[in-house]
Design a protein around this motif. Structure first.
Motif, PDB file in Angstrom:
ATOM      1  N   TRP A 133       0.846  -1.208   0.000  1.00 42.32           N
ATOM      2  CA  TRP A 133       0.000   0.000   0.000  1.00 42.32           C
ATOM      3  C   TRP A 133       0.875   1.251   0.000  1.00 42.32           C
ATOM      4  O   TRP A 133       0.671   2.156  -0.807  1.00 42.32           O
ATOM      5  CB  TRP A 133      -0.930   0.013   1.227  1.00 42.32           C
ATOM      6  N   THR A 135       2.757   5.956  -2.522  1.00 41.12           N
ATOM      7  CA  THR A 135       3.668   7.073  -2.223  1.00 41.12           C
ATOM      8  C   THR A 135       5.075   6.935  -2.809  1.00 41.12           C
ATOM      9  O   THR A 135       5.791   7.927  -2.908  1.00 41.12           O
ATOM     10  CB  THR A 135       3.862   7.213  -0.688  1.00 41.12           C
ATOM     11  N   VAL A 157       2.757   7.161   8.048  1.00 35.44           N
ATOM     12  CA  VAL A 157       3.637   6.363   7.174  1.00 35.44           C
ATOM     13  C   VAL A 157       4.401   7.235   6.173  1.00 35.44           C
ATOM     14  O   VAL A 157       5.322   6.752   5.502  1.00 35.44           O
ATOM     15  CB  VAL A 157       2.834   5.282   6.396  1.00 35.44           C
ATOM     16  N   LEU A 206      -4.453  21.165   5.702  1.00 37.60           N
ATOM     17  CA  LEU A 206      -3.212  20.683   6.327  1.00 37.60           C
ATOM     18  C   LEU A 206      -2.866  21.570   7.520  1.00 37.60           C
ATOM     19  O   LEU A 206      -2.623  22.769   7.349  1.00 37.60           O
ATOM     20  CB  LEU A 206      -2.105  20.775   5.258  1.00 37.60           C
ATOM     21  N   MET A 257      -4.261  16.041   7.587  1.00 34.67           N
ATOM     22  CA  MET A 257      -4.038  16.280   6.164  1.00 34.67           C
ATOM     23  C   MET A 257      -5.166  15.666   5.351  1.00 34.67           C
ATOM     24  O   MET A 257      -5.460  14.474   5.490  1.00 34.67           O
ATOM     25  CB  MET A 257      -2.707  15.663   5.728  1.00 34.67           C
ATOM     26  N   GLY A 296      -5.572  14.263   2.375  1.00 36.73           N
ATOM     27  CA  GLY A 296      -4.581  13.743   1.429  1.00 36.73           C
ATOM     28  C   GLY A 296      -4.855  14.044  -0.031  1.00 36.73           C
ATOM     29  O   GLY A 296      -3.996  14.569  -0.741  1.00 36.73           O
ATOM     30  N   HIS A 325      10.316  18.627  -3.974  1.00 38.54           N
ATOM     31  CA  HIS A 325       9.940  18.170  -2.634  1.00 38.54           C
ATOM     32  C   HIS A 325       9.578  16.683  -2.702  1.00 38.54           C
ATOM     33  O   HIS A 325       8.817  16.266  -3.574  1.00 38.54           O
ATOM     34  CB  HIS A 325       8.758  19.006  -2.138  1.00 38.54           C
ATOM     35  N   ALA A 335       7.591  14.384  -1.374  1.00 37.64           N
ATOM     36  CA  ALA A 335       6.410  14.019  -0.573  1.00 37.64           C
ATOM     37  C   ALA A 335       5.764  12.750  -1.081  1.00 37.64           C
ATOM     38  O   ALA A 335       5.376  11.892  -0.290  1.00 37.64           O
ATOM     39  CB  ALA A 335       5.399  15.158  -0.573  1.00 37.64           C
ATOM     40  N   ASN A 336       5.656  12.647  -2.380  1.00 40.63           N
ATOM     41  CA  ASN A 336       4.949  11.507  -2.950  1.00 40.63           C
ATOM     42  C   ASN A 336       5.433  11.304  -4.380  1.00 40.63           C
ATOM     43  O   ASN A 336       5.404  12.234  -5.198  1.00 40.63           O
ATOM     44  CB  ASN A 336       3.435  11.799  -2.931  1.00 40.63           C
ATOM     45  N   GLY A 342       3.572  23.065   0.586  1.00 38.67           N
ATOM     46  CA  GLY A 342       3.284  22.612   1.948  1.00 38.67           C
ATOM     47  C   GLY A 342       2.161  23.392   2.588  1.00 38.67           C
ATOM     48  O   GLY A 342       1.478  24.194   1.929  1.00 38.67           O
TER      49      GLY A 342
HETATM   50  N1  ACO Z   1      -2.202   1.614   4.789  1.00 40.12           N
HETATM   51  C1  ACO Z   1      -3.268   0.978   4.300  1.00 40.12           C
HETATM   52  N2  ACO Z   1      -4.402   1.622   4.002  1.00 40.12           N
HETATM   53  C2  ACO Z   1      -4.452   2.942   4.203  1.00 40.12           C
HETATM   54  C3  ACO Z   1      -3.347   3.667   4.700  1.00 40.12           C
HETATM   55  C4  ACO Z   1      -2.189   2.948   5.006  1.00 40.12           C
HETATM   56  N3  ACO Z   1      -1.088   3.521   5.496  1.00 40.12           N
HETATM   57  N4  ACO Z   1      -3.691   4.965   4.793  1.00 40.12           N
HETATM   58  C5  ACO Z   1      -4.952   5.066   4.356  1.00 40.12           C
HETATM   59  N5  ACO Z   1      -5.404   3.850   3.993  1.00 40.12           N
HETATM   60  C6  ACO Z   1      -6.724   3.492   3.454  1.00 40.12           C
HETATM   61  C7  ACO Z   1      -7.789   4.479   3.819  1.00 40.12           C
HETATM   62  O1  ACO Z   1      -8.308   4.197   5.094  1.00 40.12           O
HETATM   63  C8  ACO Z   1      -8.780   4.272   2.728  1.00 40.12           C
HETATM   64  O2  ACO Z   1      -9.525   3.130   3.025  1.00 40.12           O
HETATM   65  P1  ACO Z   1     -11.111   3.049   2.698  1.00 40.12           P
HETATM   66  O3  ACO Z   1     -11.172   3.176   1.212  1.00 40.12           O
HETATM   67  O4  ACO Z   1     -11.484   1.739   3.232  1.00 40.12           O
HETATM   68  O5  ACO Z   1     -11.694   4.231   3.401  1.00 40.12           O
HETATM   69  C9  ACO Z   1      -7.924   3.929   1.520  1.00 40.12           C
HETATM   70  O6  ACO Z   1      -6.656   3.531   2.046  1.00 40.12           O
HETATM   71  C10 ACO Z   1      -7.735   5.083   0.567  1.00 40.12           C
HETATM   72  O7  ACO Z   1      -7.365   6.224   1.309  1.00 40.12           O
HETATM   73  P2  ACO Z   1      -7.061   7.584   0.601  1.00 40.12           P
HETATM   74  O8  ACO Z   1      -6.712   8.609   1.638  1.00 40.12           O
HETATM   75  O9  ACO Z   1      -8.159   7.907  -0.346  1.00 40.12           O
HETATM   76  O10 ACO Z   1      -5.754   7.194  -0.252  1.00 40.12           O
HETATM   77  P3  ACO Z   1      -5.021   8.003  -1.361  1.00 40.12           P
HETATM   78  O11 ACO Z   1      -4.943   7.186  -2.574  1.00 40.12           O
HETATM   79  O12 ACO Z   1      -5.503   9.412  -1.489  1.00 40.12           O
HETATM   80  O13 ACO Z   1      -3.547   8.072  -0.772  1.00 40.12           O
HETATM   81  C11 ACO Z   1      -2.102   9.656   0.293  1.00 40.12           C
HETATM   82  C12 ACO Z   1      -3.315   8.770   0.445  1.00 40.12           C
HETATM   83  C13 ACO Z   1      -0.888   8.762   0.031  1.00 40.12           C
HETATM   84  C14 ACO Z   1      -1.888  10.407   1.596  1.00 40.12           C
HETATM   85  C15 ACO Z   1      -2.303  10.616  -0.878  1.00 40.12           C
HETATM   86  O14 ACO Z   1      -3.538  11.254  -0.787  1.00 40.12           O
HETATM   87  C16 ACO Z   1      -1.220  11.650  -0.935  1.00 40.12           C
HETATM   88  O15 ACO Z   1      -0.066  11.353  -1.120  1.00 40.12           O
HETATM   89  N6  ACO Z   1      -1.586  12.950  -0.826  1.00 40.12           N
HETATM   90  C17 ACO Z   1      -0.632  14.004  -0.849  1.00 40.12           C
HETATM   91  C18 ACO Z   1       0.043  14.027   0.452  1.00 40.12           C
HETATM   92  C19 ACO Z   1       1.232  14.934   0.463  1.00 40.12           C
HETATM   93  O16 ACO Z   1       1.862  15.205  -0.527  1.00 40.12           O
HETATM   94  N7  ACO Z   1       1.505  15.412   1.649  1.00 40.12           N
HETATM   95  C20 ACO Z   1       2.594  16.209   1.892  1.00 40.12           C
HETATM   96  C21 ACO Z   1       2.300  17.634   1.633  1.00 40.12           C
HETATM   97  S1  ACO Z   1       2.693  18.750   2.809  1.00 40.12           S
HETATM   98  C22 ACO Z   1       3.933  18.224   3.609  1.00 40.12           C
HETATM   99  O17 ACO Z   1       4.909  17.805   3.018  1.00 40.12           O
HETATM  100  C23 ACO Z   1       3.830  18.265   5.106  1.00 40.12           C
END
Ligand code: ACO
Length: 317
Positions: free
Chosen positions: A30, A35, A151, A182, A205, A207, A242, A244-245, A303
Protein backbone atom coordinates in the motif's frame (compact mmCIF):
# COMPACT_ATOMS: atom_id res chain seq x y z
CA UNK A 1 23.78 33.72 -5.30
CA UNK A 2 26.18 30.92 -5.93
CA UNK A 3 26.14 27.61 -4.05
CA UNK A 4 29.61 26.79 -2.70
CA UNK A 5 28.87 23.87 -0.36
CA UNK A 6 26.17 21.43 0.66
CA UNK A 7 25.61 19.04 3.56
CA UNK A 8 22.99 16.80 5.10
CA UNK A 9 22.44 14.53 8.10
CA UNK A 10 19.96 11.80 8.90
CA UNK A 11 18.90 9.97 12.05
CA UNK A 12 20.37 6.48 12.34
CA UNK A 13 17.14 4.49 12.74
CA UNK A 14 15.70 3.06 9.54
CA UNK A 15 12.00 2.21 9.68
CA UNK A 16 10.81 0.11 6.76
CA UNK A 17 7.25 -0.24 5.54
CA UNK A 18 7.30 -3.78 6.92
CA UNK A 19 8.30 -2.38 10.33
CA UNK A 20 5.24 -0.14 10.19
CA UNK A 21 3.05 -3.07 9.21
CA UNK A 22 4.01 -4.63 12.57
CA UNK A 23 2.65 -1.55 14.36
CA UNK A 24 -0.51 -0.79 12.40
CA UNK A 25 -2.90 -2.04 9.76
CA UNK A 26 -0.85 -1.20 6.68
CA UNK A 27 1.39 -2.96 4.19
CA UNK A 28 4.55 -2.41 2.21
CA UNK A 29 2.51 -2.72 -1.00
CA UNK A 30 0.00 0.00 0.00
CA UNK A 31 2.65 2.52 1.05
CA UNK A 32 4.96 1.79 -1.88
CA UNK A 33 2.21 1.99 -4.52
CA UNK A 34 0.52 5.10 -3.11
CA UNK A 35 3.67 7.07 -2.22
CA UNK A 36 6.90 5.51 -3.56
CA UNK A 37 8.25 5.37 0.01
CA UNK A 38 10.01 2.14 1.08
CA UNK A 39 11.70 3.26 4.30
CA UNK A 40 12.42 6.41 6.27
CA UNK A 41 15.03 7.59 8.80
CA UNK A 42 13.38 8.44 12.10
CA UNK A 43 14.64 10.29 15.17
CA UNK A 44 15.08 8.08 18.24
CA UNK A 45 17.68 9.40 20.70
CA UNK A 46 19.01 12.20 18.48
CA UNK A 47 18.19 15.88 18.93
CA UNK A 48 17.26 17.70 15.75
CA UNK A 49 19.71 20.53 16.53
CA UNK A 50 22.56 18.00 16.43
CA UNK A 51 21.50 16.74 13.00
CA UNK A 52 21.14 20.36 11.84
CA UNK A 53 24.65 21.10 13.13
CA UNK A 54 26.07 18.05 11.35
CA UNK A 55 24.45 19.11 8.06
CA UNK A 56 25.71 22.68 8.52
CA UNK A 57 29.26 21.58 9.32
CA UNK A 58 29.32 19.33 6.25
CA UNK A 59 28.17 22.24 4.08
CA UNK A 60 30.90 24.47 5.57
CA UNK A 61 33.55 21.78 5.00
CA UNK A 62 32.36 21.34 1.42
CA UNK A 63 32.53 25.11 0.92
CA UNK A 64 35.97 25.16 2.56
CA UNK A 65 35.05 27.97 4.91
CA UNK A 66 34.68 28.18 8.67
CA UNK A 67 31.64 29.05 10.73
CA UNK A 68 33.15 32.38 11.72
CA UNK A 69 33.12 33.46 8.06
CA UNK A 70 29.32 33.31 7.89
CA UNK A 71 27.39 36.57 7.78
CA UNK A 72 23.92 35.09 8.27
CA UNK A 73 22.19 31.81 9.10
CA UNK A 74 18.65 31.19 7.87
CA UNK A 75 17.03 27.93 8.93
CA UNK A 76 13.72 26.59 7.72
CA UNK A 77 12.02 24.65 10.50
CA UNK A 78 8.46 23.73 11.42
CA UNK A 79 9.00 21.97 14.74
CA UNK A 80 11.78 20.95 17.12
CA UNK A 81 12.22 20.62 20.88
CA UNK A 82 12.97 24.34 21.29
CA UNK A 83 10.31 26.90 20.52
CA UNK A 84 12.98 29.43 21.36
CA UNK A 85 15.83 30.15 20.70
CA UNK A 86 15.79 29.57 16.98
CA UNK A 87 17.39 26.50 15.42
CA UNK A 88 19.69 28.88 13.53
CA UNK A 89 20.92 30.40 16.82
CA UNK A 90 21.52 26.96 18.34
CA UNK A 91 23.51 25.84 15.29
CA UNK A 92 25.42 29.14 15.27
CA UNK A 93 27.01 28.33 18.63
CA UNK A 94 27.89 24.78 17.66
CA UNK A 95 29.69 25.70 14.42
CA UNK A 96 31.64 28.65 15.80
CA UNK A 97 29.66 31.30 13.91
CA UNK A 98 28.81 34.75 15.16
CA UNK A 99 26.25 36.39 12.92
CA UNK A 100 22.55 37.23 12.66
CA UNK A 101 20.39 34.10 12.85
CA UNK A 102 16.76 33.48 12.09
CA UNK A 103 14.34 30.60 11.56
CA UNK A 104 11.47 30.75 9.16
CA UNK A 105 8.43 28.56 8.87
CA UNK A 106 6.82 28.24 5.47
CA UNK A 107 6.08 24.54 6.08
CA UNK A 108 7.56 22.21 3.47
CA UNK A 109 8.27 25.19 1.17
CA UNK A 110 10.58 26.75 3.78
CA UNK A 111 13.86 25.98 2.04
CA UNK A 112 12.74 27.85 -1.11
CA UNK A 113 11.63 30.80 1.05
CA UNK A 114 15.03 30.72 2.80
CA UNK A 115 16.74 30.92 -0.60
CA UNK A 116 14.55 33.91 -1.46
CA UNK A 117 15.54 35.70 1.79
CA UNK A 118 19.23 34.86 1.27
CA UNK A 119 19.17 36.24 -2.25
CA UNK A 120 17.66 39.50 -0.95
CA UNK A 121 20.48 39.81 1.64
CA UNK A 122 23.15 39.15 -0.99
CA UNK A 123 21.57 41.55 -3.51
CA UNK A 124 21.44 44.34 -0.93
CA UNK A 125 25.05 43.81 0.17
CA UNK A 126 23.99 42.77 3.67
CA UNK A 127 25.95 39.52 3.57
CA UNK A 128 28.63 37.63 1.65
CA UNK A 129 28.40 34.10 3.02
CA UNK A 130 25.05 32.70 4.12
CA UNK A 131 24.20 29.31 5.56
CA UNK A 132 20.78 28.37 4.20
CA UNK A 133 19.43 25.29 5.88
CA UNK A 134 16.38 23.20 6.73
CA UNK A 135 15.98 20.85 9.67
CA UNK A 136 12.79 18.95 10.28
CA UNK A 137 11.29 16.24 12.46
CA UNK A 138 7.77 15.82 11.07
CA UNK A 139 7.52 12.39 12.72
CA UNK A 140 6.88 14.34 15.97
CA UNK A 141 3.77 16.03 14.56
CA UNK A 142 1.81 13.03 13.40
CA UNK A 143 -0.57 10.79 15.27
CA UNK A 144 1.12 7.37 15.20
CA UNK A 145 -2.31 5.76 15.28
CA UNK A 146 -3.29 7.50 12.04
CA UNK A 147 -1.95 5.28 9.28
CA UNK A 148 -2.95 7.78 6.60
CA UNK A 149 -0.31 10.30 7.75
CA UNK A 150 2.34 8.64 9.94
CA UNK A 151 3.64 6.36 7.17
CA UNK A 152 4.54 9.35 5.00
CA UNK A 153 7.24 11.11 7.01
CA UNK A 154 10.90 10.89 7.95
CA UNK A 155 13.33 13.25 9.72
CA UNK A 156 16.55 14.95 8.63
CA UNK A 157 18.49 18.10 7.86
CA UNK A 158 20.06 19.67 4.79
CA UNK A 159 22.19 22.77 4.33
CA UNK A 160 24.02 24.82 1.77
CA UNK A 161 26.46 27.72 1.90
CA UNK A 162 25.81 30.45 -0.63
CA UNK A 163 27.86 33.45 -1.60
CA UNK A 164 27.56 36.25 -4.16
CA UNK A 165 27.20 35.15 -7.75
CA UNK A 166 24.87 34.94 -10.71
CA UNK A 167 23.49 31.46 -10.11
CA UNK A 168 19.89 32.25 -9.22
CA UNK A 169 18.07 32.61 -12.52
CA UNK A 170 14.52 32.92 -11.19
CA UNK A 171 12.53 32.41 -7.99
CA UNK A 172 8.85 32.48 -7.08
CA UNK A 173 7.19 31.90 -3.72
CA UNK A 174 3.52 32.16 -2.83
CA UNK A 175 0.95 31.44 -0.14
CA UNK A 176 -2.83 31.00 -0.19
CA UNK A 177 -4.25 30.73 3.31
CA UNK A 178 -6.05 27.41 3.70
CA UNK A 179 -5.91 25.86 7.17
CA UNK A 180 -8.50 23.26 6.28
CA UNK A 181 -6.33 20.94 4.19
CA UNK A 182 -3.21 20.68 6.33
CA UNK A 183 -2.51 21.81 9.90
CA UNK A 184 -1.04 20.86 13.26
CA UNK A 185 -2.05 22.53 16.55
CA UNK A 186 0.47 22.42 19.37
CA UNK A 187 -0.23 22.46 23.10
CA UNK A 188 0.55 25.74 24.85
CA UNK A 189 1.25 26.26 28.55
CA UNK A 190 -1.91 26.96 30.57
CA UNK A 191 -2.30 30.36 32.26
CA UNK A 192 -4.71 31.52 35.00
CA UNK A 193 -6.37 33.75 32.39
CA UNK A 194 -7.15 31.46 29.48
CA UNK A 195 -10.89 31.02 29.06
CA UNK A 196 -11.02 29.66 25.51
CA UNK A 197 -11.06 26.01 24.57
CA UNK A 198 -7.78 24.95 23.06
CA UNK A 199 -7.29 21.72 21.28
CA UNK A 200 -4.01 19.92 20.62
CA UNK A 201 -4.34 18.28 17.22
CA UNK A 202 -1.73 16.12 15.55
CA UNK A 203 -1.09 16.66 11.89
CA UNK A 204 -4.30 16.69 9.90
CA UNK A 205 -4.04 16.28 6.16
CA UNK A 206 -6.78 15.99 3.57
CA UNK A 207 -4.58 13.74 1.43
CA UNK A 208 -6.35 13.89 -1.90
CA UNK A 209 -6.93 17.65 -1.76
CA UNK A 210 -3.27 18.23 -0.87
CA UNK A 211 -2.28 15.94 -3.73
CA UNK A 212 -4.27 17.98 -6.28
CA UNK A 213 -3.13 21.34 -4.92
CA UNK A 214 0.49 20.13 -4.85
CA UNK A 215 0.45 19.05 -8.49
CA UNK A 216 -1.24 22.25 -9.65
CA UNK A 217 0.96 24.62 -7.66
CA UNK A 218 4.24 22.87 -8.51
CA UNK A 219 3.45 22.80 -12.22
CA UNK A 220 2.42 26.45 -12.13
CA UNK A 221 5.53 27.53 -10.17
CA UNK A 222 7.93 25.58 -12.37
CA UNK A 223 6.42 26.98 -15.57
CA UNK A 224 6.59 30.50 -14.06
CA UNK A 225 10.30 30.28 -13.17
CA UNK A 226 11.18 28.67 -16.50
CA UNK A 227 9.42 31.52 -18.29
CA UNK A 228 11.05 34.19 -16.07
CA UNK A 229 14.48 32.69 -16.72
CA UNK A 230 13.83 32.41 -20.46
CA UNK A 231 14.45 28.65 -20.34
CA UNK A 232 12.58 25.60 -21.61
CA UNK A 233 11.81 22.47 -19.61
CA UNK A 234 14.56 20.62 -21.51
CA UNK A 235 17.23 23.12 -20.41
CA UNK A 236 16.93 21.90 -16.82
CA UNK A 237 19.52 19.30 -15.81
CA UNK A 238 17.71 18.14 -12.67
CA UNK A 239 14.28 18.81 -11.20
CA UNK A 240 14.92 18.64 -7.46
CA UNK A 241 11.37 18.47 -6.14
CA UNK A 242 9.94 18.17 -2.63
CA UNK A 243 9.98 14.46 -1.82
CA UNK A 244 6.41 14.02 -0.57
CA UNK A 245 4.95 11.51 -2.95
CA UNK A 246 6.44 9.83 -5.99
CA UNK A 247 3.13 10.06 -7.85
CA UNK A 248 3.04 13.87 -7.49
CA UNK A 249 6.54 14.21 -8.95
CA UNK A 250 5.92 11.64 -11.64
CA UNK A 251 2.75 13.41 -12.71
CA UNK A 252 4.77 16.61 -13.16
CA UNK A 253 7.47 14.72 -15.04
CA UNK A 254 4.93 13.25 -17.43
CA UNK A 255 3.41 16.68 -18.03
CA UNK A 256 6.90 18.00 -18.84
CA UNK A 257 7.61 14.89 -20.90
CA UNK A 258 11.22 14.64 -19.72
CA UNK A 259 13.31 11.61 -18.90
CA UNK A 260 13.05 10.09 -15.40
CA UNK A 261 16.81 10.59 -14.93
CA UNK A 262 16.10 14.34 -14.67
CA UNK A 263 13.84 13.77 -11.66
CA UNK A 264 16.10 12.35 -8.95
CA UNK A 265 14.33 10.63 -6.06
CA UNK A 266 15.26 9.89 -2.47
CA UNK A 267 11.83 9.69 -0.86
CA UNK A 268 12.05 5.92 -1.30
CA UNK A 269 14.72 5.93 1.45
CA UNK A 270 13.81 9.04 3.48
CA UNK A 271 10.06 9.59 3.15
CA UNK A 272 8.80 13.15 3.33
CA UNK A 273 11.21 15.16 5.46
CA UNK A 274 9.27 18.42 5.00
CA UNK A 275 11.39 21.43 4.00
CA UNK A 276 14.63 19.47 4.45
CA UNK A 277 13.85 17.20 1.50
CA UNK A 278 15.07 19.47 -1.32
CA UNK A 279 18.24 20.37 0.62
CA UNK A 280 18.95 16.71 1.40
CA UNK A 281 18.47 15.64 -2.22
CA UNK A 282 20.72 18.45 -3.46
CA UNK A 283 23.48 17.31 -1.11
CA UNK A 284 23.05 13.71 -2.22
CA UNK A 285 23.49 14.67 -5.88
CA UNK A 286 26.54 16.80 -5.03
CA UNK A 287 28.20 14.03 -3.04
CA UNK A 288 27.49 11.45 -5.73
CA UNK A 289 29.36 13.71 -8.17
CA UNK A 290 26.30 14.07 -10.37
CA UNK A 291 26.41 17.90 -10.53
CA UNK A 292 28.59 19.65 -13.11
CA UNK A 293 29.46 23.30 -13.57
CA UNK A 294 26.72 24.98 -15.59
CA UNK A 295 24.00 22.44 -14.70
CA UNK A 296 20.63 24.10 -14.26
CA UNK A 297 18.72 22.90 -11.20
CA UNK A 298 15.02 23.52 -10.70
CA UNK A 299 13.83 23.33 -7.08
CA UNK A 300 10.14 23.14 -6.25
CA UNK A 301 8.22 22.54 -3.02
CA UNK A 302 4.74 22.90 -1.51
CA UNK A 303 3.28 22.61 1.95
CA UNK A 304 0.91 23.79 4.62
CA UNK A 305 -0.27 27.35 4.30
CA UNK A 306 -0.92 26.49 1.53
CA UNK A 307 2.57 27.61 0.45
CA UNK A 308 4.54 26.79 -2.64
CA UNK A 309 7.66 27.93 -4.41
CA UNK A 310 10.20 27.16 -7.10
CA UNK A 311 13.52 28.48 -8.29
CA UNK A 312 16.17 27.79 -10.90
CA UNK A 313 19.81 27.83 -9.83
CA UNK A 314 22.87 27.29 -11.97
CA UNK A 315 25.39 24.97 -10.30
CA UNK A 316 28.68 26.83 -10.30
CA UNK A 317 30.62 25.27 -7.47
N1 ACO B 1 -2.20 1.61 4.79
C1 ACO B 1 -3.27 0.98 4.30
N2 ACO B 1 -4.40 1.62 4.00
C2 ACO B 1 -4.45 2.94 4.20
C3 ACO B 1 -3.35 3.67 4.70
C4 ACO B 1 -2.19 2.95 5.01
N3 ACO B 1 -1.09 3.52 5.50
N4 ACO B 1 -3.69 4.96 4.79
C5 ACO B 1 -4.95 5.07 4.36
N5 ACO B 1 -5.40 3.85 3.99
C6 ACO B 1 -6.72 3.49 3.45
C7 ACO B 1 -7.79 4.48 3.82
O1 ACO B 1 -8.31 4.20 5.09
C8 ACO B 1 -8.78 4.27 2.73
O2 ACO B 1 -9.53 3.13 3.02
P1 ACO B 1 -11.11 3.05 2.70
O3 ACO B 1 -11.17 3.18 1.21
O4 ACO B 1 -11.48 1.74 3.23
O5 ACO B 1 -11.69 4.23 3.40
C9 ACO B 1 -7.92 3.93 1.52
O6 ACO B 1 -6.66 3.53 2.05
C10 ACO B 1 -7.73 5.08 0.57
O7 ACO B 1 -7.37 6.22 1.31
P2 ACO B 1 -7.06 7.58 0.60
O8 ACO B 1 -6.71 8.61 1.64
O9 ACO B 1 -8.16 7.91 -0.35
O10 ACO B 1 -5.75 7.19 -0.25
P3 ACO B 1 -5.02 8.00 -1.36
O11 ACO B 1 -4.94 7.19 -2.57
O12 ACO B 1 -5.50 9.41 -1.49
O13 ACO B 1 -3.55 8.07 -0.77
C11 ACO B 1 -2.10 9.66 0.29
C12 ACO B 1 -3.32 8.77 0.44
C13 ACO B 1 -0.89 8.76 0.03
C14 ACO B 1 -1.89 10.41 1.60
C15 ACO B 1 -2.30 10.62 -0.88
O14 ACO B 1 -3.54 11.25 -0.79
C16 ACO B 1 -1.22 11.65 -0.94
O15 ACO B 1 -0.07 11.35 -1.12
N6 ACO B 1 -1.59 12.95 -0.83
C17 ACO B 1 -0.63 14.00 -0.85
C18 ACO B 1 0.04 14.03 0.45
C19 ACO B 1 1.23 14.93 0.46
O16 ACO B 1 1.86 15.20 -0.53
N7 ACO B 1 1.51 15.41 1.65
C20 ACO B 1 2.59 16.21 1.89
C21 ACO B 1 2.30 17.63 1.63
S1 ACO B 1 2.69 18.75 2.81
C22 ACO B 1 3.93 18.22 3.61
O17 ACO B 1 4.91 17.80 3.02
C23 ACO B 1 3.83 18.27 5.11
Amino acid sequence: MRIIGTGSAHPKRTVTNDDLAQLMDTSDAWIRERTGICSRQVITDEHLEDLATEAAQRALDDAQIEGKELDYIICSNVINEYVTPSMASIVEGKIGASCPCVDLNAACTGFIYAIDFAEALLQTDRANNILVMAAEEPTRMVNWNDRSTCVLFGDGAGAMVVTKGNGLRAIKVSSKSNLGVLHYKRKLEPTPFITKEEEHKPLYMAGQEVFKTAVTSSLHDLLAVLSEAGLTKDDITYYILHQANFRINDFIRHRFDVDASKFPVNMDRYGNSSSASVAMLLDELNRMGRLKKGDLLAFSAFGAGFTSGACIIEWNK
